[in-house]
Design an enzyme around this catalytic site. Structure first.
Site, PDB file in Angstrom:
ATOM      1  N   ASP A   8     114.604  97.991 -12.682  1.00 53.24           N
ATOM      2  CA  ASP A   8     114.325  98.826 -11.504  1.00 53.24           C
ATOM      3  C   ASP A   8     115.760  99.158 -11.087  1.00 53.24           C
ATOM      4  O   ASP A   8     117.021  98.614 -11.667  1.00 53.24           O
ATOM      5  CB  ASP A   8     113.973  98.379 -10.057  1.00 53.24           C
ATOM      6  CG  ASP A   8     114.022  98.900  -8.773  1.00 53.24           C
ATOM      7  OD1 ASP A   8     113.436 100.080  -9.037  1.00 53.24           O
ATOM      8  OD2 ASP A   8     114.230  98.562  -7.825  1.00 53.24           O
ATOM      9  N   ASP A  10     117.462 100.958  -7.434  1.00 53.57           N
ATOM     10  CA  ASP A  10     117.839 100.730  -6.311  1.00 53.57           C
ATOM     11  C   ASP A  10     117.629  99.385  -5.860  1.00 53.57           C
ATOM     12  O   ASP A  10     116.360  98.931  -5.830  1.00 53.57           O
ATOM     13  CB  ASP A  10     117.095 101.829  -5.367  1.00 53.57           C
ATOM     14  CG  ASP A  10     117.636 103.279  -5.573  1.00 53.57           C
ATOM     15  OD1 ASP A  10     118.642 103.550  -5.580  1.00 53.57           O
ATOM     16  OD2 ASP A  10     116.812 103.919  -5.897  1.00 53.57           O
TER      17      ASP A  10
END
Length: 216
Positions: A8, A10
């Site tokens: 991922d 953020d």
């Protein structure tokens, strides 16, 4: 056997979530909008469509997205965010180890492709990733597992051969529903349900130890 690692962005690669959270709260406040903090928490880990839906609910009136985006950008134009300032300090150590040990590497983020490219270019990370996907490319982003299933397909590996590093509830749910092994990078700021992951790690380099355990 794990053959690929999917990140991922953020909250994992860059610690953007507290910055965006505070900026959104500040922007609401100067516009005399007072959000319920539990509602605001839903934005962490959401894609741009879901984020906009939440903003509209909080604002409590009909908004023009173009006008809102321009007003937001104008308000913060003198305070740009340098991705290098919020880059995880252990990331490149992990990425270099993954390359050395011949793991396939991908990025699957709910952020827009524009924001993804900005971070990767500013931090000189693009060359590490064989696949880069944005939640905006899908009708439904996380917690729908489609982005992770597509990522595995692009890497030409099975979902069970993927390890995912996530932080948010939606992201963890998406990766687990895709049938992947999930490490949650510890974050206690947004009430994420990280116990849904297979294991919680304190720093990204802890993923090296976990991969070694899974290999042996």
């Amino acid at each position: 056997m794990i053959k690929a690692v999917i990140f991922d962005m953020d909250g994992v690669i860059v610690d953007t979530e507290p910055i965006y959270y505070e900026r959104l709260h500040e922007f609401f406040k100067v516009n005399e909008v007072h959000p319920d903090l539990e509602e605001l928490d839903k934005i962490a880990g959401a894609n741009s469509t879901d984020t906009w839906d939440t903003i509209q609910r909080i604002w409590g009136k009909t908004l023009n997205k173009h006008e809102y985006d321009k007003a937001y950008e104008d308000y913060f134009k003198d305070r740009p965010i340098d991705s290098n300032d919020i880059l995880d300090s252990n990331l490149k150590t992990l990425l270099d180890w993954l390359v050395e040990n011949k793991y396939k590497i991908a990025l699957a983020s709910s952020s827009s492709m524009t924001e993804i490219k900005k971070v990767l270019e500013e931090c000189n990370l693009s060359h590490y990733f064989e696949s880069i996907l944005s939640g905006d490319m899908f009708r439904q982003s996380k917690p729908n597992p489609e982005i992770y299933l597509k990522s595995a397909a692009q890497l030409e590996v099975k979902p069970a051969e993927c390890l995912v590093i996530e932080d948010s509830t939606y992201g963890i749910m998406a990766a687990k529903d895709a049938g992947m092994y999930v490490l949650a990078k510890r974050d206690e700021r947004f009430n994420f349900k990280q116990d849904l992951a297979d294991k919680i790690i304190n720093r990204l380099t802890d993923a090296i130890t976990e991969l070694q355990k899974l290999t042996n």
